[in-house]
Write a protein that holds these residues in place. Structure first.
Motif, mmCIF file in Angstrom:
data_model
loop_
_atom_site.group_PDB
_atom_site.id
_atom_site.type_symbol
_atom_site.label_atom_id
_atom_site.label_comp_id
_atom_site.label_asym_id
_atom_site.label_seq_id
_atom_site.Cartn_x
_atom_site.Cartn_y
_atom_site.Cartn_z
ATOM 1 N N GLY A 1 39.349 -18.317 7.763
ATOM 2 C CA GLY A 1 40.697 -18.089 8.268
ATOM 3 C C GLY A 1 41.005 -18.840 9.549
ATOM 4 N N ARG A 2 40.337 -19.953 9.782
ATOM 5 C CA ARG A 2 40.542 -20.734 11.006
ATOM 6 C C ARG A 2 41.223 -22.050 10.677
ATOM 7 N N ALA A 3 42.483 -21.984 10.281
ATOM 8 C CA ALA A 3 43.239 -23.185 9.933
ATOM 9 C C ALA A 3 43.390 -24.105 11.139
ATOM 10 N N ASP A 4 43.368 -23.536 12.346
ATOM 11 C CA ASP A 4 43.485 -24.349 13.556
ATOM 12 C C ASP A 4 42.297 -25.289 13.728
ATOM 13 N N LEU A 5 41.136 -24.919 13.192
ATOM 14 C CA LEU A 5 39.957 -25.780 13.262
ATOM 15 C C LEU A 5 39.823 -26.659 12.015
ATOM 16 N N ALA A 6 40.351 -26.196 10.898
ATOM 17 C CA ALA A 6 40.239 -26.959 9.650
ATOM 18 C C ALA A 6 41.130 -28.195 9.663
ATOM 19 N N GLU A 7 42.320 -28.069 10.229
ATOM 20 C CA GLU A 7 43.272 -29.184 10.214
ATOM 21 C C GLU A 7 42.739 -30.442 10.901
ATOM 22 N N ASP B 1 33.558 -30.528 4.292
ATOM 23 C CA ASP B 1 32.781 -29.294 4.187
ATOM 24 C C ASP B 1 33.084 -28.364 5.354
ATOM 25 N N SER B 2 33.153 -28.932 6.550
ATOM 26 C CA SER B 2 33.482 -28.124 7.730
ATOM 27 C C SER B 2 34.869 -27.506 7.587
ATOM 28 N N ALA B 3 35.822 -28.287 7.114
ATOM 29 C CA ALA B 3 37.187 -27.785 6.932
ATOM 30 C C ALA B 3 37.210 -26.648 5.915
ATOM 31 N N ALA B 4 36.420 -26.773 4.856
ATOM 32 C CA ALA B 4 36.362 -25.718 3.841
ATOM 33 C C ALA B 4 35.801 -24.431 4.436
ATOM 34 N N ILE B 5 34.776 -24.552 5.244
ATOM 35 C CA ILE B 5 34.181 -23.379 5.892
ATOM 36 C C ILE B 5 35.186 -22.738 6.847
ATOM 37 N N TYR B 6 35.858 -23.561 7.644
ATOM 38 C CA TYR B 6 36.857 -23.033 8.568
ATOM 39 C C TYR B 6 37.991 -22.335 7.811
ATOM 40 N N THR B 7 38.402 -22.891 6.690
ATOM 41 C CA THR B 7 39.475 -22.294 5.901
ATOM 42 C C THR B 7 39.033 -20.951 5.330
ATOM 43 N N GLN B 8 37.791 -20.876 4.846
ATOM 44 C CA GLN B 8 37.261 -19.613 4.319
ATOM 45 C C GLN B 8 37.246 -18.531 5.391
#
Length: 149
Positions: free
Chosen positions: A73-79, A64-71
């Protein structure tokens, strides 16, 4: 071998390998296990079903956190979140494919003579109990809706 012993072994391996992402994920699992043990007041290990629920909850939080980060535009935090989820998923039983889940749900619907969306709660309860630890609730829910509509 209990989950907490396996986690401790993996923590040691991650420390030796200097794998900070795995180490962070494993420490989160260890912390959650300790919290669950203190909540129940039990000195001994928590039940296997509770361990699976705990691990599923941790994986879901990270996804869920990764999905929020991706939305955002924070791929650096989603990965890192997705990598931690993958580390935690190693301790879960093998997940069933959607086709396998669909077959189990179809059998439950046939056995309970359920029809229409009014029976969704009943089917979800039976399916969740039967597929506990083998499939996530979102997948089960999606398939139940598809088969009942």
């Amino acid at each position: 071998m209990s989950l907490s012993v396996r986690i401790m072994d993996e923590i040691k391996n991650a420390m030796r390998a200097k794998d900070t992402l795995a180490l962070e994920a494993l420490r989160a699992v260890k912390s959650a296990i300790l919290l669950a043990q203190t909540e129940s007041g039990a000195k001994e290990e928590i039940a296997a079903e509770e361990e699976i629920k705990l691990l599923q909850r941790l994986v879901k939080q990270r996804k869920d956190s990764a999905a929020i980060y991706t939305q955002q535009g924070r791929a650096d935090l989603a990965e890192p979140e997705l990598l931690q989820a993958a580390v935690i998923e190693q301790f879960l039983p093998a997940q069933l494919s959607e086709a396998e889940v669909e077959a189990v749900v179809a059998k439950i619907i046939a056995d309970s003579d359920a029809s229409g969306m009014a029976a969704m709660g009943k089917v979800m309860g039976l399916a969740s109990a039967e597929l506990a630890g083998k499939a996530d609730g979102k997948t089960i829910s999606t398939i139940v809706k598809k088969l009942l509509s």
